[in-house]
Design a protein around this motif. Sequence first.
Motif, PDB file in Angstrom:
ATOM      1  N   HIS A 258       0.813  -1.215   0.000  1.00  0.00           N
ATOM      2  CA  HIS A 258       0.000   0.000   0.000  1.00  0.00           C
ATOM      3  C   HIS A 258       0.850   1.271   0.000  1.00  0.00           C
ATOM      4  N   ALA A 259       2.100   1.156  -0.339  1.00  0.00           N
ATOM      5  CA  ALA A 259       3.001   2.312  -0.355  1.00  0.00           C
ATOM      6  C   ALA A 259       3.409   2.613  -1.793  1.00  0.00           C
ATOM      7  N   ARG A 260       2.823   3.669  -2.354  1.00  0.00           N
ATOM      8  CA  ARG A 260       3.119   4.044  -3.735  1.00  0.00           C
ATOM      9  C   ARG A 260       3.744   5.429  -3.850  1.00  0.00           C
ATOM     10  N   THR A 261       3.862   6.129  -2.718  1.00  0.00           N
ATOM     11  CA  THR A 261       4.455   7.466  -2.727  1.00  0.00           C
ATOM     12  C   THR A 261       5.584   7.532  -1.708  1.00  0.00           C
ATOM     13  N   THR A 266       7.362   6.424   3.884  1.00  0.00           N
ATOM     14  CA  THR A 266       7.869   6.961   5.150  1.00  0.00           C
ATOM     15  C   THR A 266       6.950   6.603   6.310  1.00  0.00           C
ATOM     16  N   VAL A 267       5.652   6.830   6.145  1.00  0.00           N
ATOM     17  CA  VAL A 267       4.685   6.614   7.223  1.00  0.00           C
ATOM     18  C   VAL A 267       4.509   5.130   7.533  1.00  0.00           C
ATOM     19  N   GLN A 268       4.374   4.321   6.500  1.00  0.00           N
ATOM     20  CA  GLN A 268       4.045   2.907   6.705  1.00  0.00           C
ATOM     21  C   GLN A 268       5.252   2.026   7.027  1.00  0.00           C
ATOM     22  N   HIS A 269       6.432   2.433   6.568  1.00  0.00           N
ATOM     23  CA  HIS A 269       7.599   1.555   6.729  1.00  0.00           C
ATOM     24  C   HIS A 269       8.786   2.269   7.369  1.00  0.00           C
ATOM     25  N   GLY A 270       8.608   3.507   7.807  1.00  0.00           N
ATOM     26  CA  GLY A 270       9.645   4.198   8.558  1.00  0.00           C
ATOM     27  C   GLY A 270      10.891   4.531   7.778  1.00  0.00           C
ATOM     28  N   VAL A 271      10.752   4.726   6.467  1.00  0.00           N
ATOM     29  CA  VAL A 271      11.915   5.071   5.642  1.00  0.00           C
ATOM     30  C   VAL A 271      11.888   6.579   5.382  1.00  0.00           C
ATOM     31  N   PRO A 272      12.789   7.356   5.984  1.00  0.00           N
ATOM     32  CA  PRO A 272      12.793   8.801   5.772  1.00  0.00           C
ATOM     33  C   PRO A 272      12.941   9.133   4.285  1.00  0.00           C
ATOM     34  N   ALA A 273      12.335  10.239   3.873  1.00  0.00           N
ATOM     35  CA  ALA A 273      12.374  10.620   2.464  1.00  0.00           C
ATOM     36  C   ALA A 273      13.795  10.797   1.957  1.00  0.00           C
ATOM     37  N   ASP A 274      14.688  11.310   2.812  1.00  0.00           N
ATOM     38  CA  ASP A 274      16.061  11.538   2.339  1.00  0.00           C
ATOM     39  C   ASP A 274      16.867  10.249   2.241  1.00  0.00           C
ATOM     40  N   ARG A 275      16.261   9.115   2.611  1.00  0.00           N
ATOM     41  CA  ARG A 275      16.924   7.827   2.441  1.00  0.00           C
ATOM     42  C   ARG A 275      16.252   6.996   1.344  1.00  0.00           C
ATOM     43  N   GLN A 276      15.389   7.655   0.591  1.00  0.00           N
ATOM     44  CA  GLN A 276      14.731   6.994  -0.530  1.00  0.00           C
ATOM     45  C   GLN A 276      15.306   7.491  -1.851  1.00  0.00           C
ATOM     46  N   ILE A 277      15.288   6.620  -2.843  1.00  0.00           N
ATOM     47  CA  ILE A 277      15.668   6.992  -4.212  1.00  0.00           C
ATOM     48  C   ILE A 277      14.390   7.056  -5.030  1.00  0.00           C
ATOM     49  N   LYS A 278      14.071   8.229  -5.492  1.00  0.00           N
ATOM     50  CA  LYS A 278      12.881   8.418  -6.326  1.00  0.00           C
ATOM     51  C   LYS A 278      13.275   8.170  -7.780  1.00  0.00           C
ATOM     52  N   THR A 279      12.559   7.263  -8.444  1.00  0.00           N
ATOM     53  CA  THR A 279      12.873   6.897  -9.819  1.00  0.00           C
ATOM     54  C   THR A 279      11.826   7.489 -10.754  1.00  0.00           C
ATOM     55  N   ARG A 356      25.864   7.544  -1.900  1.00  0.00           N
ATOM     56  CA  ARG A 356      24.916   7.138  -0.862  1.00  0.00           C
ATOM     57  C   ARG A 356      24.805   5.628  -0.752  1.00  0.00           C
ATOM     58  N   ARG A 357      24.611   5.179   0.497  1.00  0.00           N
ATOM     59  CA  ARG A 357      24.472   3.750   0.786  1.00  0.00           C
ATOM     60  C   ARG A 357      23.252   3.519   1.677  1.00  0.00           C
ATOM     61  N   ASP A 358      22.868   2.246   1.749  1.00  0.00           N
ATOM     62  CA  ASP A 358      21.759   1.842   2.607  1.00  0.00           C
ATOM     63  C   ASP A 358      20.491   2.639   2.290  1.00  0.00           C
ATOM     64  N   MET A 359      20.203   2.752   1.004  1.00  0.00           N
ATOM     65  CA  MET A 359      19.045   3.497   0.526  1.00  0.00           C
ATOM     66  C   MET A 359      17.909   2.540   0.152  1.00  0.00           C
ATOM     67  N   THR A 360      16.724   3.082  -0.073  1.00  0.00           N
ATOM     68  CA  THR A 360      15.553   2.282  -0.425  1.00  0.00           C
ATOM     69  C   THR A 360      14.957   2.798  -1.724  1.00  0.00           C
ATOM     70  N   VAL A 368       6.382  -3.812  -4.151  1.00  0.00           N
ATOM     71  CA  VAL A 368       7.632  -4.324  -3.597  1.00  0.00           C
ATOM     72  C   VAL A 368       8.717  -3.254  -3.723  1.00  0.00           C
ATOM     73  N   HIS A 369       9.529  -3.100  -2.658  1.00  0.00           N
ATOM     74  CA  HIS A 369      10.686  -2.220  -2.677  1.00  0.00           C
ATOM     75  C   HIS A 369      11.932  -3.006  -2.290  1.00  0.00           C
ATOM     76  N   VAL A 370      13.093  -2.389  -2.461  1.00  0.00           N
ATOM     77  CA  VAL A 370      14.353  -2.980  -2.006  1.00  0.00           C
ATOM     78  C   VAL A 370      15.050  -1.973  -1.109  1.00  0.00           C
ATOM     79  N   ARG A 371      15.687  -2.456  -0.040  1.00  0.00           N
ATOM     80  CA  ARG A 371      16.424  -1.591   0.877  1.00  0.00           C
ATOM     81  C   ARG A 371      17.871  -2.054   0.947  1.00  0.00           C
ATOM     82  N   GLY A 372      18.688  -1.222   1.555  1.00  0.00           N
ATOM     83  CA  GLY A 372      20.104  -1.565   1.631  1.00  0.00           C
ATOM     84  C   GLY A 372      20.827  -1.332   0.325  1.00  0.00           C
ATOM     85  N   VAL A 373      20.338  -0.370  -0.485  1.00  0.00           N
ATOM     86  CA  VAL A 373      20.932  -0.119  -1.802  1.00  0.00           C
ATOM     87  C   VAL A 373      22.173   0.754  -1.659  1.00  0.00           C
ATOM     88  N   ASP A 374      23.280   0.253  -2.175  1.00  0.00           N
ATOM     89  CA  ASP A 374      24.525   1.010  -2.308  1.00  0.00           C
ATOM     90  C   ASP A 374      24.589   1.468  -3.755  1.00  0.00           C
TER      91      ASP A 374
END
Length: 571
Positions: A258-261, A266-279, A356-360, A368-374
């Motif tokens: 249920h996470a498409r934005t 951030t809200v549902q899975h605790g991933v801060p926006a600055d640790r996400q890679i927007k494609t 950047r490392r350890d990104m999502t 589906v997402h992936v985390r721990g991206v270097d």
Amino acid sequence: MRWSQLYAPTLRQDPADAEAASHRLLVRAGFVRQLMAGHYSLLPLAVRVRTKVIEVIREEMARIGAQEFVLPAMHPADLWRRSGRWEAMGEEMFRLADRRGADVALGMTHEEVIASVAAELGSYRQLPQLWYQFQTKFRDEPRPRSGLIRVREFTMKDSYSLDLDEAGLDRSFDLHHGAYRRIFERLGIPAIAVEASSGNMGGSDSVEFMCPSEAGEDLVVRCPAGDYAANVEKAVSRLAPVADGPGPDEPERFDTPHARTIEELTVQHGVPADRQIKTLVYVLDGRLTLVLMRGDHALVEQKLADATGAVAVRPAHPEEIVDALGAHPGSLGAVTATLPAGHDLPVLADEALRGRRDMTTGANTDGVHVRGVDIARDIAVERWADLREVRAGEPCPRCGHALEVVSAIEVGHIFKLGRRYTEALGVRVLGPDGSKITPIMGSYGIGVERAIAAIVESHHDEAGIVWPVGVGPFDVAVVLLNPGDEATRSAAEEIYRTLGAAGAEVILDDRDERPGAKFKDVELIGIPYRVTVGKRGVDAGTVEIRTRATGEDATVPIAEAAGHVAELLKG
């Protein structure tokens, strides 16, 4: 001019569709009327202002040695095809066919035409050349707005320089830079010079002259503590260094149904926006491309175009995205292991992601997402570039002070074009050694009607426009009260004649109207000085002189009135 003969249809109410102050006041004060969206009739008052603006520009162009041309407004398609801009200009260009079926266009700008004229130059001894014109331009704006600020038909002063080499172009560019500063100062426009993108004009150095205004459609990033200023399409800033943990040895998939934005992740899975890679998926000159941004950063499309040299830039359509990546927006990513086999999708990344490392990011599988991206390890970035939009409060790239972002109206733009157009149109001159040399060009524009709007945006109050001296339709209004009284009329006529003979542009309000209506019209139209001639004052041997900008009144003897106003006009 007598007001009884003047066509100035003032209105007591604001037009319903006007948002910008200049739009509202120019309509109310009887300067302009809309014919259709983006097309305005300039009424006599506006023509008087336009003439003065043009004369200021013409004087400053003459000061730097420029020569005036008048070039056609309709252009053959062949010229634009030779420069490669016939297709690149897209839907903003008005295109039509003549009776013989030949493709033609209404000119948006005149680089190609100038280059065609310059083809007759034969020798380096004829350079440099500075050529300019005032000509109607046409741009099929999708959303014309704000009166004269964004229109489809307008007058532009466009000038062009032709030089033998880069050193000459530098000189021509600097001459125009100085001329523009003087022009805007004389017009009362508080313009600031900012770094800018050249856009589809091409070339290198580009400077815009911006007038800060709430009505502006452009955003300027500037440092209040220094001399840095840039259009948001060009602006950069410092970013605080980020300390990333090492993260896992390889990316890990996890379900995010249920996470498409960015916010939902951030809200549902605790991933801060600055640790996400927007494609983001864009089509650059027909080729699908992945563009990577930090989750809390916005892409500036012009930066993307500048970085890649792409002429046609657009976001990919949803169906194009699904066909290429097998997933919908919200689950996209550029991790090599999750991309479809045999993909041919170049990857561009913003500099803020470098190292950047350890990104999502998305896994190219819906939900589906992936985390721990270097990024260096897991994503094959083809090109790095500054692509993000600078935000207020970020550190200045020069001094580190917090930047501010202000809305502004672009009133002028100067470019170093290079040899794009002279090469395309075959302009050659013989050099000192007899070899053929391609001249180098610059392009420099000022929108005349937009400058008028910018003056009004910068100079108005609740009562109406406050034109700077020398720019308004008249310098002074002699307002005749009690027109039936012979002595009062005689005094007003004498002041009117004396001021006119002294060179002032003066209007005599001889209408049979109430004093309040006359005063309101003078204030609404914005005439710098008002001389009120009434029976009571004439009986006492005096008249009242009001300064529009300050509201200050002075009572002076009738015989001294014209001289007093003349001194005020001198500044």
